[in-house]
Write an enzyme that holds these catalytic residues in place. Sequence first.
Site, PDB file in Angstrom:
ATOM      1  N   GLN A 212      -5.891  -3.190  10.493  1.00  0.00           N
ATOM      2  CA  GLN A 212      -4.799  -2.569  11.243  1.00  0.00           C
ATOM      3  C   GLN A 212      -5.235  -1.275  11.905  1.00  0.00           C
ATOM      4  OE1 GLN A 212      -0.695  -2.862   9.525  1.00  0.00           O
ATOM      5  NE2 GLN A 212      -1.804  -3.465   7.693  1.00  0.00           N
TER       6      GLN A 212
ATOM      7  N   LYS B 213       0.831  -1.209   0.000  1.00  0.00           N
ATOM      8  CA  LYS B 213       0.000   0.000   0.000  1.00  0.00           C
ATOM      9  C   LYS B 213       0.863   1.255   0.000  1.00  0.00           C
ATOM     10  CE  LYS B 213      -2.127  -1.158   3.786  1.00  0.00           C
ATOM     11  NZ  LYS B 213      -1.558  -2.510   3.958  1.00  0.00           N
ATOM     12  N   THR B 214       1.835   1.271   0.888  1.00  0.00           N
ATOM     13  CA  THR B 214       2.690   2.447   0.984  1.00  0.00           C
ATOM     14  C   THR B 214       3.497   2.613  -0.304  1.00  0.00           C
ATOM     15  OG1 THR B 214       2.767   2.167   3.368  1.00  0.00           O
ATOM     16  CG2 THR B 214       4.449   3.563   2.406  1.00  0.00           C
TER      17      THR B 214
ATOM     18  N   ARG C 148       4.780  -7.368  11.194  1.00  0.00           N
ATOM     19  CA  ARG C 148       6.005  -6.572  11.014  1.00  0.00           C
ATOM     20  C   ARG C 148       7.169  -7.478  10.635  1.00  0.00           C
ATOM     21  NH1 ARG C 148       3.872  -2.999   9.345  1.00  0.00           N
ATOM     22  NH2 ARG C 148       2.067  -4.332   9.579  1.00  0.00           N
TER      23      ARG C 148
ATOM     24  N   ASP D 107      -1.983   7.904   3.645  1.00  0.00           N
ATOM     25  CA  ASP D 107      -1.577   6.543   4.037  1.00  0.00           C
ATOM     26  C   ASP D 107      -2.231   6.222   5.381  1.00  0.00           C
ATOM     27  OD1 ASP D 107      -0.316   4.103   3.986  1.00  0.00           O
ATOM     28  OD2 ASP D 107       1.713   4.861   4.314  1.00  0.00           O
ATOM     29  N   GLU D 108      -2.395   4.943   5.699  1.00  0.00           N
ATOM     30  CA  GLU D 108      -2.958   4.512   6.987  1.00  0.00           C
ATOM     31  C   GLU D 108      -4.293   5.209   7.257  1.00  0.00           C
ATOM     32  OE1 GLU D 108      -1.374   2.230   8.785  1.00  0.00           O
ATOM     33  OE2 GLU D 108       0.765   2.409   8.351  1.00  0.00           O
TER      34      GLU D 108
HETATM   35  N1  LIG Z   1       5.795  -5.457  -6.268  1.00  0.00           N
HETATM   36  C1  LIG Z   1       6.712  -5.585  -5.321  1.00  0.00           C
HETATM   37  N2  LIG Z   1       7.873  -6.197  -5.556  1.00  0.00           N
HETATM   38  C2  LIG Z   1       8.801  -6.326  -4.594  1.00  0.00           C
HETATM   39  N3  LIG Z   1       8.678  -5.870  -3.350  1.00  0.00           N
HETATM   40  C3  LIG Z   1       7.539  -5.234  -3.038  1.00  0.00           C
HETATM   41  C4  LIG Z   1       6.496  -5.053  -3.990  1.00  0.00           C
HETATM   42  N4  LIG Z   1       5.497  -4.404  -3.386  1.00  0.00           N
HETATM   43  C5  LIG Z   1       5.882  -4.177  -2.114  1.00  0.00           C
HETATM   44  N5  LIG Z   1       7.108  -4.668  -1.896  1.00  0.00           N
HETATM   45  C6  LIG Z   1       7.863  -4.626  -0.629  1.00  0.00           C
HETATM   46  O1  LIG Z   1       7.074  -5.263   0.372  1.00  0.00           O
HETATM   47  C7  LIG Z   1       7.194  -4.644   1.618  1.00  0.00           C
HETATM   48  C8  LIG Z   1       5.834  -4.183   2.104  1.00  0.00           C
HETATM   49  O2  LIG Z   1       5.364  -3.107   1.315  1.00  0.00           O
HETATM   50  P1  LIG Z   1       4.626  -1.857   1.959  1.00  0.00           P
HETATM   51  O3  LIG Z   1       5.337  -1.411   3.168  1.00  0.00           O
HETATM   52  O4  LIG Z   1       4.348  -0.882   0.888  1.00  0.00           O
HETATM   53  O5  LIG Z   1       3.276  -2.596   2.385  1.00  0.00           O
HETATM   54  P2  LIG Z   1       2.032  -1.998   3.156  1.00  0.00           P
HETATM   55  O6  LIG Z   1       0.829  -2.596   2.523  1.00  0.00           O
HETATM   56  O7  LIG Z   1       2.116  -0.529   3.202  1.00  0.00           O
HETATM   57  O8  LIG Z   1       2.246  -2.637   4.605  1.00  0.00           O
HETATM   58  P3  LIG Z   1       1.601  -2.153   5.993  1.00  0.00           P
HETATM   59  O9  LIG Z   1       0.180  -2.590   5.957  1.00  0.00           O
HETATM   60  O10 LIG Z   1       2.372  -2.891   7.025  1.00  0.00           O
HETATM   61  O11 LIG Z   1       1.744  -0.668   6.056  1.00  0.00           O
HETATM   62  C9  LIG Z   1       8.157  -3.485   1.408  1.00  0.00           C
HETATM   63  O12 LIG Z   1       9.451  -3.907   1.768  1.00  0.00           O
HETATM   64  C10 LIG Z   1       8.050  -3.230  -0.078  1.00  0.00           C
HETATM   65  O13 LIG Z   1       9.210  -2.623  -0.592  1.00  0.00           O
HETATM   66 MG   LIG Z   2       2.243   0.841   4.808  1.00  0.00          MG
END
Ligand SMILES: Nc1ncnc2c1ncn2[C@@H]1O[C@H](COP(=O)(O)OP(=O)(O)OP(=O)(O)O)[C@@H](O)[C@H]1O
Ligand SMILES: [Mg+2]
Length: 776
Positions: A256, A33-34, A614, A225-226
């Site tokens: 979350q 997402k981020t 995490r 975000d969030e």
């Molecule tokens: N398409 C992709 N290919 C490789 N790595 C990825 C890809 N998408 C995300 N990642 C990696 O996966 C991890 C999680 O991504 P991110 O932090 O954006 O998830 P999130 O959904 O925001 O998580 P959270 O809910 O914990 O905030 C990060 O290390 C990110 O760089």
């Molecule tokens: Mg995130």
Amino acid sequence: MSNFIDELNDAQRAPVLHKDGPLMVIAGAGSGKTRVLTYRIAHLMEQGVDSFNILALTFTNKAAREMKKRIATIVGNSEAKNLWMGTFHSVFAKLLRFDGDKLGYPSNFTIYDTQDSQRLIAAIIKEMGLDKDVYKYKQVQNRISSYKNSLITVKAYFQNPELMEADAMAKRPRLGEIYQNYVDRCFKAGAMDFDDLLLRTNELLTRFPEVLMKYQDRFRYILVDEYQDTNHSQYLIVKALSDRYQNICVVGDDAQSIYSFRGANINNILNFQKDYDDVAMYRLEQNYRSTKNIVSAANSIIANNKNQLEKNVWTSNDDGGLIKIHRSVTDAEEGRYVAGSIFENKMQNQMQNGEFAVLYRTNSQSRAIEDALRKRDIPYRIYGGLSFYQRKEIKDVLAYLRLIVNPKDEEALKRVINFPTRGIGQTTIDKLVVAANHYGRSIYEVMDNLDRLNLNINAGTKRKLADFVTMIKSFQIMNEGSDAFTLSEHVAKKTGLLLEFKKDGTPEGIAKMENIEELLNGIKDFVEGQKEIADATGSLTEFLEDVALATDMDKDIEDDDRVALMTIHLAKGLEFPYVYIVGMEEDLFPSAMSMNTRSELEEERRLFYVALTRAEKQAFLTYTQNRYRWGKLIDAEPSRFLEEIEERYVENLTPVNDGYRYKSTIDKNIFGEVDKSKLRQVKPQNGTPPSVQKPNENQLRKLRKLKPEISSPAQPMDLDPGLVTGARVNHTRFGRGKILNIEGAGNDRKAEIHFDQGGIKKLLLRFAKLEVLDNA
Ligand SMILES: Nc1ncnc2c1ncn2[C@@H]1O[C@H](COP(=O)(O)OP(=O)(O)OP(=O)(O)O)[C@@H](O)[C@H]1O
Ligand SMILES: [Mg+2]
């Protein structure tokens, strides 16, 4: 199409490339997402959207900085710098600096931190002659904060009989008056508290349509975000600002949502589709962060929550190790286990300290972990606790700096008017406060007009007050010609602060002096850094704002190699290869204060989901049988959450068939949770329960080596033949000694011990930390 788009999977690419109009990405942890938010911003800029027209709201300033860094590598540094990106508080503090004057605030308004607010509220309670045991200042502050976050102004409060009645029922009928006084005093002091930054922004945008239009036009693209943890006040701001162009992109995960205790409202996410027309909904399902075991375990936990959006999170990562569960006898032993395990993993897998995180439910749990890490010489950093900027000596320097920028700042003034001591006593200060309230002015203004006011203050004291005012004025003049660093250094010396701590001469005094030096270094760095930013000047005002909104979280984690210790709340959005979640016990996690309703319990469960997700490679869950809480040793029960993880994803590092177990066929209550009364039955109270198999001599020796603190209610003393009259023992605090006598039975069993260092003590065996020495 530039190649950064290739770093996304199909599901992620869609929201990144989405054209105008509202969109929402709802997805589980670690699904990117981020990353989507970050890349969407970069993509918008590549498409020709002016960086000045983009507003991105993140959960921490650190997250904002990281995003900016990533975007800079794609679109270039100079463009990335123009983005308005940061937490709600930091972004809207900036906006209020530009337009807060319309509400009567000076552009150099002070930001009161929670401690300032609490001090002011405590002072008001005292001035009003109220009982401080009934009107507890922290509770009152909390209440006022939640009113502000629900946009209940003082006026609205007094128009709402229900609220007034609720406070009266809580035996605090004068809460409204305190609220009123507090708001007046903040305003007079030219100060906003954290909640004001949102409340006043809302006020500004509602009362001044031209201001609203200006920012609607400026922020044509808004990204959040969030989003699941936005409160009502934040929701309204986003809604107002995005109303014209409707280019709003929010990402979040309902699973979350963990800040409802601070007013976060999950409905913001659930109602998004109703709030905007033609919302494009995107889902991400592939987790890139964690192993299969971690993802599956996390899914099995959150499945216990009734209220959640349907999600299917999967990963193509390796299975990874099972989730490791470790039980210890005391919290000290839990700390030792964590430190030992980190040590081993570092050695075996060539890991850095920074790849480990220890997460806990409450800040106070960190101490046992810290002690153990220190003993092993493992460097760590605590996030959250008392931050650098909240230390007394630092706040003292900052108070002087705040006064220079805004002399009306009442909390800053009260803090340093007589520190270092200049013979201005509390009685004088009280008189100044009364006069200030009477004339509707700030304390400083009263001090600056002493000659004209007829106050009952003697000539000597008046001179001291005038000297203080003169000193502040001289600093103000200097402020116009020098940079923030030169000025701050001058202030630290001139006010006598540095000397004060030097004179002290104790190690604490020296540490304080060093902290002040560290602060000055920080200001220097800040001034240098600001030179690079487009509309920044490096002024003292900018520095103070940066500080007021800084949390420890914001300091770069990467800058040195340390194990990270923090509460689960703070860990949201972060990731670490190895994660230890400690204190997995009933009443601690889930917290005793959050088990009264299903929704509270579900929030605790989401917190657990956040904690577990995490971890990238390996997660450890630890619990202990006895824990010191509120100064007492209490029996702890394993957390119900341990039982909720599907069994095939976990590995118990400690045997479960010794009568103290969390896996059981215990009945569940109507909530589907473990019935605690039943759980107690499987735990040995006095003596040996039927389910306990007595360990043999060999096992006992091993146990003793593993667990020096073997005595505990759960390890019946009769099992330990070593503790007999004449035995040599070691006590963690009193050292070595010899048992003279043993008396009593079960929980009352006591040993009389003659310690080598002198003295005979009678110790209750269930609490005494005794190790039987082999050479007995
Ligand atoms: N398409 C992709 N290919 C490789 N790595 C990825 C890809 N998408 C995300 N990642 C990696 O996966 C991890 C999680 O991504 P991110 O932090 O954006 O998830 P999130 O959904 O925001 O998580 P959270 O809910 O914990 O905030 C990060 O290390 C990110 O760089
Ligand atoms: Mg995130």
